[in-house]
Scaffold this motif. Structure first.
Motif, PDB file in Angstrom:
ATOM      1  N   ARG A 133       0.838  -1.185   0.000  1.00  0.00           N
ATOM      2  CA  ARG A 133       0.000   0.000   0.000  1.00  0.00           C
ATOM      3  C   ARG A 133       0.875   1.237   0.000  1.00  0.00           C
ATOM      4  O   ARG A 133       1.769   1.380   0.822  1.00  0.00           O
ATOM      5  N   TYR A 134       0.679   2.102  -1.024  1.00  0.00           N
ATOM      6  CA  TYR A 134       1.270   3.433  -0.971  1.00  0.00           C
ATOM      7  C   TYR A 134       0.181   4.272  -0.326  1.00  0.00           C
ATOM      8  O   TYR A 134      -0.976   3.861  -0.319  1.00  0.00           O
ATOM      9  N   GLU A 135       0.517   5.454   0.150  1.00  0.00           N
ATOM     10  CA  GLU A 135      -0.526   6.289   0.757  1.00  0.00           C
ATOM     11  C   GLU A 135      -1.796   6.249  -0.082  1.00  0.00           C
ATOM     12  O   GLU A 135      -1.807   6.723  -1.207  1.00  0.00           O
ATOM     13  N   PRO A 147      -0.307  -4.733 -17.890  1.00  0.00           N
ATOM     14  CA  PRO A 147      -0.435  -3.365 -18.401  1.00  0.00           C
ATOM     15  C   PRO A 147       0.141  -2.330 -17.449  1.00  0.00           C
ATOM     16  O   PRO A 147       0.531  -2.641 -16.318  1.00  0.00           O
ATOM     17  N   ASN A 148       0.169  -1.100 -17.949  1.00  0.00           N
ATOM     18  CA  ASN A 148       0.561   0.066 -17.159  1.00  0.00           C
ATOM     19  C   ASN A 148      -0.138   0.121 -15.814  1.00  0.00           C
ATOM     20  O   ASN A 148      -1.340  -0.028 -15.754  1.00  0.00           O
ATOM     21  N   GLY A 149       0.649   0.354 -14.770  1.00  0.00           N
ATOM     22  CA  GLY A 149       0.026   0.545 -13.460  1.00  0.00           C
ATOM     23  C   GLY A 149      -0.437  -0.734 -12.793  1.00  0.00           C
ATOM     24  O   GLY A 149      -1.081  -0.699 -11.742  1.00  0.00           O
ATOM     25  N   ALA A 150      -0.103  -1.890 -13.376  1.00  0.00           N
ATOM     26  CA  ALA A 150      -0.571  -3.170 -12.823  1.00  0.00           C
ATOM     27  C   ALA A 150       0.091  -3.508 -11.493  1.00  0.00           C
ATOM     28  O   ALA A 150      -0.444  -4.273 -10.694  1.00  0.00           O
ATOM     29  N   GLY A 151       1.285  -2.937 -11.279  1.00  0.00           N
ATOM     30  CA  GLY A 151       2.014  -3.227 -10.046  1.00  0.00           C
ATOM     31  C   GLY A 151       3.362  -3.884 -10.286  1.00  0.00           C
ATOM     32  O   GLY A 151       4.006  -4.356  -9.347  1.00  0.00           O
ATOM     33  N   LYS A 152       3.832  -3.889 -11.539  1.00  0.00           N
ATOM     34  CA  LYS A 152       5.081  -4.575 -11.870  1.00  0.00           C
ATOM     35  C   LYS A 152       6.292  -3.949 -11.170  1.00  0.00           C
ATOM     36  O   LYS A 152       7.101  -4.662 -10.583  1.00  0.00           O
ATOM     37  N   SER A 153       6.425  -2.626 -11.262  1.00  0.00           N
ATOM     38  CA  SER A 153       7.585  -1.980 -10.640  1.00  0.00           C
ATOM     39  C   SER A 153       7.562  -2.160  -9.132  1.00  0.00           C
ATOM     40  O   SER A 153       8.611  -2.367  -8.505  1.00  0.00           O
ATOM     41  N   THR A 154       6.390  -2.092  -8.567  1.00  0.00           N
ATOM     42  CA  THR A 154       6.262  -2.286  -7.117  1.00  0.00           C
ATOM     43  C   THR A 154       6.734  -3.686  -6.736  1.00  0.00           C
ATOM     44  O   THR A 154       7.523  -3.859  -5.798  1.00  0.00           O
ATOM     45  N   LEU A 155       6.308  -4.685  -7.495  1.00  0.00           N
ATOM     46  CA  LEU A 155       6.712  -6.061  -7.204  1.00  0.00           C
ATOM     47  C   LEU A 155       8.216  -6.244  -7.409  1.00  0.00           C
ATOM     48  O   LEU A 155       8.882  -6.922  -6.621  1.00  0.00           O
ATOM     49  N   ASP A 182      13.267  -4.462 -14.645  1.00  0.00           N
ATOM     50  CA  ASP A 182      12.004  -3.769 -14.864  1.00  0.00           C
ATOM     51  C   ASP A 182      11.995  -3.126 -16.247  1.00  0.00           C
ATOM     52  O   ASP A 182      12.830  -2.274 -16.534  1.00  0.00           O
ATOM     53  N   GLU A 183      11.076  -3.557 -17.091  1.00  0.00           N
ATOM     54  CA  GLU A 183      10.875  -2.999 -18.446  1.00  0.00           C
ATOM     55  C   GLU A 183      12.155  -2.894 -19.266  1.00  0.00           C
ATOM     56  O   GLU A 183      12.513  -1.797 -19.722  1.00  0.00           O
ATOM     57  N   PRO A 184      12.843  -4.018 -19.512  1.00  0.00           N
ATOM     58  CA  PRO A 184      14.098  -3.940 -20.273  1.00  0.00           C
ATOM     59  C   PRO A 184      13.919  -3.412 -21.688  1.00  0.00           C
ATOM     60  O   PRO A 184      14.855  -2.877 -22.267  1.00  0.00           O
TER      61      PRO A 184
HETATM   62  P1  ATP Z   1       4.211   1.033 -15.187  1.00  0.00           P
HETATM   63  O1  ATP Z   1       4.418   0.031 -16.248  1.00  0.00           O
HETATM   64  O2  ATP Z   1       3.343   2.177 -15.597  1.00  0.00           O
HETATM   65  O3  ATP Z   1       5.443   1.444 -14.462  1.00  0.00           O
HETATM   66  P2  ATP Z   1       3.632  -0.855 -13.112  1.00  0.00           P
HETATM   67  O4  ATP Z   1       2.914  -2.101 -13.535  1.00  0.00           O
HETATM   68  O5  ATP Z   1       5.074  -0.940 -12.928  1.00  0.00           O
HETATM   69  O6  ATP Z   1       3.270   0.297 -14.104  1.00  0.00           O
HETATM   70  P3  ATP Z   1       3.533   0.299 -10.482  1.00  0.00           P
HETATM   71  O7  ATP Z   1       4.469   1.381 -10.872  1.00  0.00           O
HETATM   72  O8  ATP Z   1       4.017  -0.750  -9.578  1.00  0.00           O
HETATM   73  O9  ATP Z   1       2.913  -0.392 -11.775  1.00  0.00           O
HETATM   74  O10 ATP Z   1       2.240   0.981  -9.854  1.00  0.00           O
HETATM   75  C1  ATP Z   1       1.169   0.249  -9.277  1.00  0.00           C
HETATM   76  C2  ATP Z   1       0.177   1.220  -8.654  1.00  0.00           C
HETATM   77  O11 ATP Z   1       0.765   1.876  -7.518  1.00  0.00           O
HETATM   78  C3  ATP Z   1      -0.288   2.334  -9.575  1.00  0.00           C
HETATM   79  O12 ATP Z   1      -1.632   2.606  -9.269  1.00  0.00           O
HETATM   80  C4  ATP Z   1       0.600   3.501  -9.195  1.00  0.00           C
HETATM   81  O13 ATP Z   1      -0.039   4.721  -9.455  1.00  0.00           O
HETATM   82  C5  ATP Z   1       0.781   3.278  -7.708  1.00  0.00           C
HETATM   83  N1  ATP Z   1       2.074   3.800  -7.234  1.00  0.00           N
HETATM   84  C6  ATP Z   1       3.295   3.415  -7.671  1.00  0.00           C
HETATM   85  N2  ATP Z   1       4.278   4.047  -7.008  1.00  0.00           N
HETATM   86  C7  ATP Z   1       3.649   4.881  -6.125  1.00  0.00           C
HETATM   87  C8  ATP Z   1       4.106   5.819  -5.133  1.00  0.00           C
HETATM   88  N3  ATP Z   1       5.418   5.996  -4.925  1.00  0.00           N
HETATM   89  N4  ATP Z   1       3.176   6.485  -4.435  1.00  0.00           N
HETATM   90  C9  ATP Z   1       1.861   6.277  -4.644  1.00  0.00           C
HETATM   91  N5  ATP Z   1       1.363   5.413  -5.532  1.00  0.00           N
HETATM   92  C10 ATP Z   1       2.240   4.715  -6.272  1.00  0.00           C
END
Ligand code: ATP
Length: 243
Positions: free
Chosen positions: A15-17, A40-48, A167-169
């Motif tokens: 959870r981000y804020e 897709p975009n925003g799915a959570g890949k970078s977070t994972l 991440d996204e090579p």
């Molecule tokens: P992309 O391909 O666009 O980078 P992604 O699959 O890597 O997308 P994430 O970057 O992990 O996805 O983001 C997942 C969700 O968390 C999105 O809704 C994003 O807006 C949110 N998010 C990511 N980083 C933060 C942050 N630092 N603060 C708040 N919300 C965040």
């Protein structure tokens, strides 16, 4: 009994804020695997990717490395000492420094002395295209995007990782360069390194990996083997958000 996976997310939540970016991710990566986490975009890949690298702590769940709970070890340097390297989105190279200087920085803090650093440099260059080898004294900012991605991979290798998370090579690269990057990753895997790529370009990744997981809106929706004849259909369904 089968050995523990090299790395495993257990019910990982983040959870981000205000935003629940990941909810309840279970993902086991056996040693030797080449896995793509696609979505897709925003799915959570970078977070994972950041969580598996131990670069930040999940707000819920556990991260296991070789069967041991390492959740509490997450921090700025991540799990580098334990052999986990992250190549973040956008590569984060030092553009004004040379290729070689960027590479050497990758060994920093990994305990390698001069001789070992030189050995690792030779290994990293061996994986790189001729143009990068020849241009080892050029500022990284003057290289093409594909060449920079190779340098980012090389820099990660300088820490002698067992696991590389990327991440996204393929982001921003021409198709021919994307294949070059994936060929480099395939060669790396053949040398025994476990690899996880996080990709939007699922169909391309599928040509090189052995397994995939589709992530969408913070959850893993599908998993499959790249060789499975239904893999493409599974991907398509995953991208449509079908359950
Ligand atoms: P992309 O391909 O666009 O980078 P992604 O699959 O890597 O997308 P994430 O970057 O992990 O996805 O983001 C997942 C969700 O968390 C999105 O809704 C994003 O807006 C949110 N998010 C990511 N980083 C933060 C942050 N630092 N603060 C708040 N919300 C965040």
């Amino acid at each position: 009994p089968s050995p523990s996976p090299l790395i495993e997310a257990q019910r990982i939540e983040h959870r981000y804020e205000g935003v629940l970016a990941l909810h309840g991710i279970d993902l086991a990566v056996p040693a030797g695997t080449f896995l793509a986490v696609v979505g897709p975009n925003g799915a959570g890949k970078s977070t994972l990717a950041l969580l598996l690298a131990g670069a930040m702590s999940p707000t819920g769940g556990r991260l296991m490395l070789d069967g041991a709970d390492v959740t509490a070890r997450a921090g700025r340097r991540g799990l580098v000492e334990a052999g986990v390297a992250l190549i973040p989105e956008g590569r984060r190279l030092f553009g004004q420094l040379s290729v070689q200087e960027n590479l050497v920085l990758g060994a920093f803090g990994s305990g390698a002395g001069r001789a070992e650093t030189a050995r690792r440099l030779a290994e990293a260059y061996a994986l790189m295209p001729e143009a990068v080898r020849q241009g080892k004294d050029r500022a990284v900012a003057t290289l093409s995007g594909g060449e920079q991605q190779m340098v980012a991979i090389g820099r990660a290798l300088m820490a002698k990782p067992r696991l590389v998370l990327i991440d996204e090579p393929s982001l921003g690269l021409a198709p021919i360069l994307i294949d070059k990057v994936y060929e480099t990753l395939a060669a790396l895997r053949a040398s025994g390194v476990t690899i996880v790529v996080f990709e939007q370009l699922a169909v391309k990744a599928l040509q090189y990996v052995d397994r995939f997981a589709v992530i969408d809106r913070g959850e893993i929706r599908h998993r499959g083997l790249a060789a499975d004849p239904d893999a493409r259909e599974t991907l398509r369904m995953g991208y449509m958000g079908a359950d």
